[in-house]
Scaffold this motif. Structure first.
Motif, PDB file in Angstrom:
ATOM      1  N   TYR A 125     -16.119  -8.145  39.086  1.00 39.02           N
ATOM      2  CA  TYR A 125     -15.710  -8.858  40.303  1.00 39.02           C
ATOM      3  C   TYR A 125     -16.904  -9.563  40.955  1.00 39.02           C
ATOM      4  O   TYR A 125     -16.830 -10.750  41.292  1.00 39.02           O
TER       5      TYR A 125
ATOM      6  N   ARG B 118     -22.883  -4.456  43.652  1.00 40.63           N
ATOM      7  CA  ARG B 118     -22.701  -4.898  45.035  1.00 40.63           C
ATOM      8  C   ARG B 118     -24.018  -5.387  45.634  1.00 40.63           C
ATOM      9  O   ARG B 118     -24.077  -6.465  46.239  1.00 40.63           O
TER      10      ARG B 118
ATOM     11  N   SER C 261     -15.759  -7.503  50.530  1.00 42.23           N
ATOM     12  CA  SER C 261     -15.212  -6.805  49.358  1.00 42.23           C
ATOM     13  C   SER C 261     -15.906  -5.471  49.095  1.00 42.23           C
ATOM     14  O   SER C 261     -15.608  -4.812  48.095  1.00 42.23           O
ATOM     15  N   TRP C 262     -16.822  -5.089  49.966  1.00 46.62           N
ATOM     16  CA  TRP C 262     -17.688  -3.935  49.706  1.00 46.62           C
ATOM     17  C   TRP C 262     -16.900  -2.658  49.434  1.00 46.62           C
ATOM     18  O   TRP C 262     -17.222  -1.894  48.517  1.00 46.62           O
TER      19      TRP C 262
ATOM     20  N   VAL D 153     -15.831  -3.304  39.541  1.00 43.66           N
ATOM     21  CA  VAL D 153     -16.657  -3.920  40.584  1.00 43.66           C
ATOM     22  C   VAL D 153     -17.685  -4.866  39.972  1.00 43.66           C
ATOM     23  O   VAL D 153     -17.957  -5.945  40.514  1.00 43.66           O
TER      24      VAL D 153
ATOM     25  N   TRP E 293      -7.737  -8.944  40.193  1.00 40.50           N
ATOM     26  CA  TRP E 293      -7.832  -8.152  41.420  1.00 40.50           C
ATOM     27  C   TRP E 293      -6.794  -8.555  42.472  1.00 40.50           C
ATOM     28  O   TRP E 293      -6.890  -8.160  43.623  1.00 40.50           O
TER      29      TRP E 293
ATOM     30  N   ILE F 160     -12.696  -3.445  47.062  1.00 39.57           N
ATOM     31  CA  ILE F 160     -12.661  -3.553  45.596  1.00 39.57           C
ATOM     32  C   ILE F 160     -13.252  -2.282  45.010  1.00 39.57           C
ATOM     33  O   ILE F 160     -14.444  -1.995  45.179  1.00 39.57           O
ATOM     34  N   GLU F 161     -12.430  -1.518  44.311  1.00 42.45           N
ATOM     35  CA  GLU F 161     -12.856  -0.219  43.809  1.00 42.45           C
ATOM     36  C   GLU F 161     -12.887  -0.130  42.290  1.00 42.45           C
ATOM     37  O   GLU F 161     -13.528   0.771  41.735  1.00 42.45           O
TER      38      GLU F 161
ATOM     39  N   ALA G  54     -21.425   0.108  39.878  1.00 43.43           N
ATOM     40  CA  ALA G  54     -20.721  -0.536  40.985  1.00 43.43           C
ATOM     41  C   ALA G  54     -21.647  -0.759  42.169  1.00 43.43           C
ATOM     42  O   ALA G  54     -21.663  -1.830  42.786  1.00 43.43           O
TER      43      ALA G  54
END
Length: 507
Positions: free
Chosen positions: A119, A38, A108-109, A116, A160, A112-113, A34
């Motif tokens: 996404y 990011r 979205s840092w 990831v 999402w 969004i869990e 994740a």
């Protein structure tokens, strides 16, 4: 390939796609994946934005010709090529895409869990599709990028999104796909008659006036859904309400512009006679969209849904300006698309800031936010004033030019557009007053934290753009003035030629 031999457009288009591939190949623990996803998405989008700035600095604003041209034979026996290029009508939209994507990644840092990696990869694929759409100068390539946008946005909403995400995602997909199929049939017809799908060649050779009405309506079906125009706008509020914050940002900031850009890039130059004949229909649909959806916005209790209906009204001003067929109207429409892309994105980000803290978009849920989040309230106020088209902010310039142009065409068109501005002030100020002012009546609002450094970093460039476009609009207008002038001149000449052809047939 462009004159310098550097494929800048292809690099900007496919660099995010390469970033998505890197994210897909990452292996390890879920937490590490994740984090890597990011950072990879952020750096890929930032590098793409940095490269796209080359277009800003090296673009020749005095020329209406395509620049940074790249061409590679794809299906030479069928007249199909990989052809890319930008002019004044498209270059700023490329910059809009590359500027908004890293902001969406930052937004979205933390929100969004789960999943990831998928996404972030979806967002990078979406960026490639959007940039490619604005750069494509071949009809088949144009169509492929137009359709490519559907898949990642469908996933972003459907995976999402909110509780009704599957319904909203399928509604978005089916509406867009239905219009696209008609456009594909029209593209096949154009290829069959001309033997090529090269857009500049098709524009130069012209399309037989006898077929223009039907071809225009086929393209109109695709672009009207994307704008979206009344009455095919109903998918948009559902998509916005259910999409995650960054999905709403891209949806309002860029995807709605695909339809308006399609009208300017294809419908007007390819089918000028049909565009002139059907302009009254477009005017009627545009004015209905402006007035009707503004009244609907006044009745909304969900912040996202209110801003979604506001977007339909603002895009109605865009379509109104496009089909006035004069320099002021077209310039105002293009500027309004850019301004709306910035302002609406900022408003959805503001909703996201509140939602991340309270997990509610119900307007009645808030009140007195300015007392505990003063920095946020100041930023929210600026974007609200821009949505109202306050002089000195981005939206004012485009809406003013469109209203002046509409006045030259028909007084009632200008009246409808101006009424939309008045109603826009009503629902926007109502929203801001309910959220920012009043007494804090709920305990969970008293402990709200103001914007974090990450949120300041997201909003800072948008604040700058809103003020820059409002105070010094010529720095943006100068990019497409020459292209707009050439398009208006070409349209007038083509309509005149079609009229002479029709008179000859009658005789």
């Amino acid at each position: 390939m462009n004159a310098a031999g550097f494929p800048i457009l292809s690099l900007v288009t496919f660099l995010p796609l390469a970033g998505a591939l890197i994210i897909a190949l990452v292996r390890g623990e879920e937490r590490v994946i994740a984090s890597n996803a990011r950072w990879t998405a952020l750096w890929s989008s930032l590098i793409a934005f940095g490269l796209s700035l080359i277009l800003w600095f090296r673009f020749d604003r005095s020329s209406a010709e395509l620049q940074f041209v790249e061409r590679l034979d794809w299906l030479p026996d069928y007249g199909v090529a990989y052809a890319m290029g930008v002019d004044g009508l498209s270059v700023l939209f490329v910059l809009l895409c590359t500027a908004l994507t890293p902001l969406c990644v930052l937004a979205s840092w933390e929100s969004i869990e789960h999943r990831v990696r998928e996404y972030m990869a979806a967002f990078l694929v979406l960026e490639s599709a959007m940039v490619g759409f604005f750069c494509a100068t071949d009809l088949l390539l144009f169509f492929l990028f137009f359709e490519m946008v559907l898949i990642p946005m469908f996933l972003i909403i459907g995976i999402w999104g909110g509780p009704r995400r599957v319904y909203a995602a399928f509604k978005f997909f089916l509406y867009t796909l239905a219009g696209s199929l008609l456009m594909l049939l029209a593209i096949i017809f154009l290829w069959h008659n001309a033997g090529t799908t090269d857009i500049p060649t098709l524009i130069q050779t012209g399309v037989d006036p006898r077929y223009q009405i039907w071809l225009f309506l086929a393209f109109f079906a695709a672009f009207a859904v994307k704008v979206p125009m009344w009455p095919v706008h109903t998918w948009l509020p559902d998509a916005h309400v259910e999409a995650p914050t960054a999905g709403s940002v891209i949806l309002a900031g860029v995807l709605l512009k695909l339809g308006g850009y399609g009208f300017v890039r294809l419908s007007l130059p390819l089918f000028p006679h049909a565009a002139a004949e059907l302009a009254p229909l477009i005017f009627a649909l545009s004015v209905i969209a402006i007035v009707y959806t503004s009244f609907v916005a006044l009745a909304q209790e969900d912040m996202k849904k209110l801003i979604a209906y506001s977007s339909v009204a603002h895009m109605g001003i865009v379509t109104l300006g496009i089909f006035t067929f004069n320099h002021q109207g077209l310039s105002g429409a293009v500027f309004q698309m850019l301004a709306h892309g910035v302002v609406s994105s900022a408003l959805f980000l503001c909703v996201g800031v509140l939602y991340d803290r309270v997990h509610s978009r119900d307007i009645a849920r808030y009140g007195g936010v300015a007392k505990v989040m003063p920095a946020f309230a100041a930023v929210f106020m600026l974007f609200s004033m821009a949505n109202v088209a306050l002089p000195g902010t981005a939206n004012f310039v485009g809406e003013f030019l469109v209203i002046v142009s509409a006045m030259r065409t028909n007084f009632w068109l200008a009246f409808g557009a101006a009424l939309g501005m008045v109603l826009g002030a009503a629902y926007t100020l109502w929203l801001y007053r309910r959220v920012a002012f009043g007494r804090i009546t709920r305990e969970d609002l008293k402990g709200l934290l103001d914007m974090s450094p990450r949120e300041h970093a997201v909003f800072a460039p948008l604040v700058l753009l809103v003020l820059w476009m409002g105070v010094y609009p010529q720095s943006f207008l100068s990019f497409f003035e020459t292209s707009v002038a050439a398009l208006v001149q070409q349209h007038e000449a083509a309509v005149g030629a079609a009229q002479r052809f029709a008179e000859t047939v009658v005789r």
